[in-house]
Design a protein around this motif. Structure first.
Motif, short mmCIF file in Angstrom:
data_model
loop_
_atom_site.label_atom_id
_atom_site.label_comp_id
_atom_site.label_asym_id
_atom_site.label_seq_id
_atom_site.Cartn_x
_atom_site.Cartn_y
_atom_site.Cartn_z
N PRO A 12 -23.96 12.36 8.30
CA PRO A 12 -24.34 10.94 8.39
C PRO A 12 -23.12 10.04 8.31
O PRO A 12 -22.00 10.49 8.03
N ARG A 13 -23.33 8.77 8.51
CA ARG A 13 -22.24 7.80 8.45
C ARG A 13 -21.64 7.78 7.05
O ARG A 13 -22.32 8.02 6.05
N LEU A 14 -20.35 7.50 6.99
CA LEU A 14 -19.66 7.43 5.71
C LEU A 14 -20.22 6.29 4.86
O LEU A 14 -20.37 6.41 3.64
N TYR A 15 -20.56 5.18 5.52
CA TYR A 15 -21.18 4.04 4.86
C TYR A 15 -22.35 3.57 5.71
O TYR A 15 -22.36 3.74 6.92
N GLU A 16 -23.32 2.96 5.07
CA GLU A 16 -24.44 2.41 5.81
C GLU A 16 -23.93 1.32 6.76
O GLU A 16 -22.88 0.71 6.52
N GLU A 17 -24.67 1.10 7.83
CA GLU A 17 -24.25 0.11 8.81
C GLU A 17 -24.05 -1.26 8.16
O GLU A 17 -24.91 -1.76 7.46
N GLY A 18 -22.87 -1.80 8.39
CA GLY A 18 -22.52 -3.11 7.83
C GLY A 18 -22.07 -3.08 6.39
O GLY A 18 -21.77 -4.12 5.80
N LYS A 19 -21.97 -1.86 5.78
CA LYS A 19 -21.62 -1.76 4.36
C LYS A 19 -20.22 -1.18 4.12
O LYS A 19 -19.84 -0.96 2.98
N SER A 20 -19.44 -0.95 5.18
CA SER A 20 -18.10 -0.40 5.01
C SER A 20 -17.22 -1.39 4.25
O SER A 20 -17.28 -2.60 4.50
N PRO A 21 -16.38 -0.92 3.32
CA PRO A 21 -15.45 -1.82 2.60
C PRO A 21 -14.50 -2.55 3.55
O PRO A 21 -13.96 -3.61 3.21
N LEU A 22 -14.29 -1.97 4.74
CA LEU A 22 -13.39 -2.59 5.72
C LEU A 22 -14.10 -3.60 6.62
O LEU A 22 -13.46 -4.24 7.45
N GLN A 23 -15.42 -3.73 6.44
CA GLN A 23 -16.23 -4.51 7.36
C GLN A 23 -15.70 -5.93 7.57
O GLN A 23 -15.62 -6.43 8.69
N HIS A 24 -15.33 -6.58 6.48
CA HIS A 24 -14.90 -7.98 6.57
C HIS A 24 -13.42 -8.13 6.22
O HIS A 24 -12.98 -9.23 5.86
N ARG A 25 -12.68 -7.03 6.35
CA ARG A 25 -11.25 -7.11 6.11
C ARG A 25 -10.50 -7.01 7.44
O ARG A 25 -10.91 -6.30 8.35
N SER A 26 -9.38 -7.71 7.55
CA SER A 26 -8.60 -7.69 8.79
C SER A 26 -7.70 -6.47 8.80
O SER A 26 -7.44 -5.84 7.76
N MET A 27 -7.20 -6.13 9.97
CA MET A 27 -6.30 -5.00 10.12
C MET A 27 -4.91 -5.37 9.59
O MET A 27 -4.61 -6.54 9.35
N ASN A 28 -4.05 -4.35 9.42
CA ASN A 28 -2.67 -4.58 8.99
C ASN A 28 -1.93 -5.32 10.11
O ASN A 28 -1.80 -4.81 11.21
N HIS A 29 -1.42 -6.50 9.80
CA HIS A 29 -0.71 -7.29 10.81
C HIS A 29 0.78 -7.40 10.48
O HIS A 29 1.41 -8.41 10.79
N ASN A 30 1.34 -6.39 9.85
CA ASN A 30 2.76 -6.41 9.50
C ASN A 30 3.62 -5.74 10.57
O ASN A 30 4.84 -5.89 10.54
N CYS A 31 3.01 -5.00 11.47
CA CYS A 31 3.77 -4.30 12.51
C CYS A 31 3.77 -5.14 13.79
O CYS A 31 2.96 -4.94 14.68
N PHE A 32 4.69 -6.10 13.86
CA PHE A 32 4.80 -6.96 15.03
C PHE A 32 5.81 -6.40 16.02
O PHE A 32 6.89 -5.95 15.63
N ARG A 33 5.45 -6.43 17.29
CA ARG A 33 6.38 -5.97 18.32
C ARG A 33 7.66 -6.80 18.30
O ARG A 33 8.75 -6.30 18.57
N SER A 34 7.54 -8.07 17.97
CA SER A 34 8.71 -8.95 17.93
C SER A 34 9.73 -8.51 16.88
O SER A 34 10.94 -8.69 17.05
N LYS A 35 9.23 -7.92 15.77
CA LYS A 35 10.14 -7.42 14.74
C LYS A 35 10.99 -6.27 15.28
O LYS A 35 12.17 -6.17 14.96
N ILE A 36 10.37 -5.41 16.08
CA ILE A 36 11.11 -4.28 16.66
C ILE A 36 12.17 -4.82 17.62
O ILE A 36 13.31 -4.34 17.66
N GLY A 37 11.81 -5.85 18.39
CA GLY A 37 12.73 -6.43 19.35
C GLY A 37 13.97 -7.03 18.71
O GLY A 37 15.03 -7.12 19.36
N LEU A 38 13.88 -7.43 17.44
CA LEU A 38 15.03 -8.00 16.75
C LEU A 38 16.19 -7.00 16.63
O LEU A 38 17.34 -7.40 16.51
N LEU A 39 15.86 -5.72 16.67
CA LEU A 39 16.90 -4.70 16.53
C LEU A 39 17.86 -4.72 17.70
O LEU A 39 19.07 -4.48 17.54
N LYS A 40 17.35 -4.99 18.88
CA LYS A 40 18.17 -4.96 20.09
C LYS A 40 19.25 -6.02 20.04
O LYS A 40 20.41 -5.79 20.39
N GLU A 41 18.88 -7.20 19.57
CA GLU A 41 19.83 -8.30 19.50
C GLU A 41 20.68 -8.22 18.24
O GLU A 41 21.88 -8.47 18.27
#
Length: 205
Positions: A12-41
């Motif tokens: 069965p599902r790990l959590y009931e539909e709509g009951k996941s602890p991640l349901q209303h949490r945003s994803m990790n937004h610390n990995c920006f492509r722009s940060k990687i680009g800073l290395l080149k310069e």
């Protein structure tokens, strides 16, 4: 018509539909492509080209391709997981059907080394001298991404080898660990940049 005895039953599902602890949490937004680009310069083209040949080249390629991923789709995948007791794979219910994403698919997509970690592995090296040279305020932890950015302002006179080490640290902070700029890289991980052979063989997956 298929017999009911041939029907594959999934957990069965790990959590009931709509009951996941991640349901209303945003994803990790610390990995920006722009940060990687800073290395080149910041570290110059020779370091950028060297990192493109390293075991973490996939992140450089993502930056060059201006790769964009859909956090919403990944979020859906994670909030619809099935209760699979396996540390190396997850199953999710997508449109009423279960799909699997395992370490094998992760290795195929990223090309990262995903072999089993040797429990006897214990890499240690004296990092304090290089940490002092980087003007890092602590020797018991790895650097902050903000400290690495400041370092780029005066590291242009450093040898290519040392600048590559700084580039590796940046990739660890942004891509491997996905850290906030105010969080330090774990020391056990950060010290590996001092040995290029160990770094290239490390089991990042």
């Amino acid at each position: 018509m298929a017999s009911s005895s041939n029907v594959i039953k999934y957990l069965p599902r790990l959590y009931e539909e709509g009951k996941s602890p991640l349901q209303h949490r945003s994803m990790n937004h610390n990995c920006f492509r722009s940060k990687i680009g800073l290395l080149k310069e910041g570290l110059s083209l020779d370091v950028w080209d060297e990192l493109k040949k390293s075991s973490l080249e996939v992140f450089i390629k993502f930056a060059e391709l201006q790769y964009t991923w859909s956090a919403q789709k990944v979020h859906y995948f994670l909030t619809h997981q099935l209760g699979i007791n396996n540390n190396h794979e997850i199953w999710s219910l997508i449109d009423g059907r279960p799909i699997r994403f395992s370490l094998h698919e992760f290795a195929h997509v990223t090309c990262l080394n995903c072999d089993l970690i040797d429990p006897s592995y214990n890499f240690d090296v004296d990092h304090k001298e290089f940490w002092k040279e980087m003007n890092i305020g602590t020797t018991s932890d790895g650097p902050l991404f903000t400290e690495l950015l400041k370092l780029m302002e005066f590291s242009n006179t450093w040898s290519k080898e040392k600048r590559v080490m700084v580039g590796r640290l940046c990739l660890l902070s942004v891509c491997v660990h996905g850290l906030h700029h105010g969080s330090r890289i774990p020391l056990s991980s950060a010290k590996i940049v001092l040995d290029p052979v160990i770094f290239e063989k490390y089991l990042w997956g």
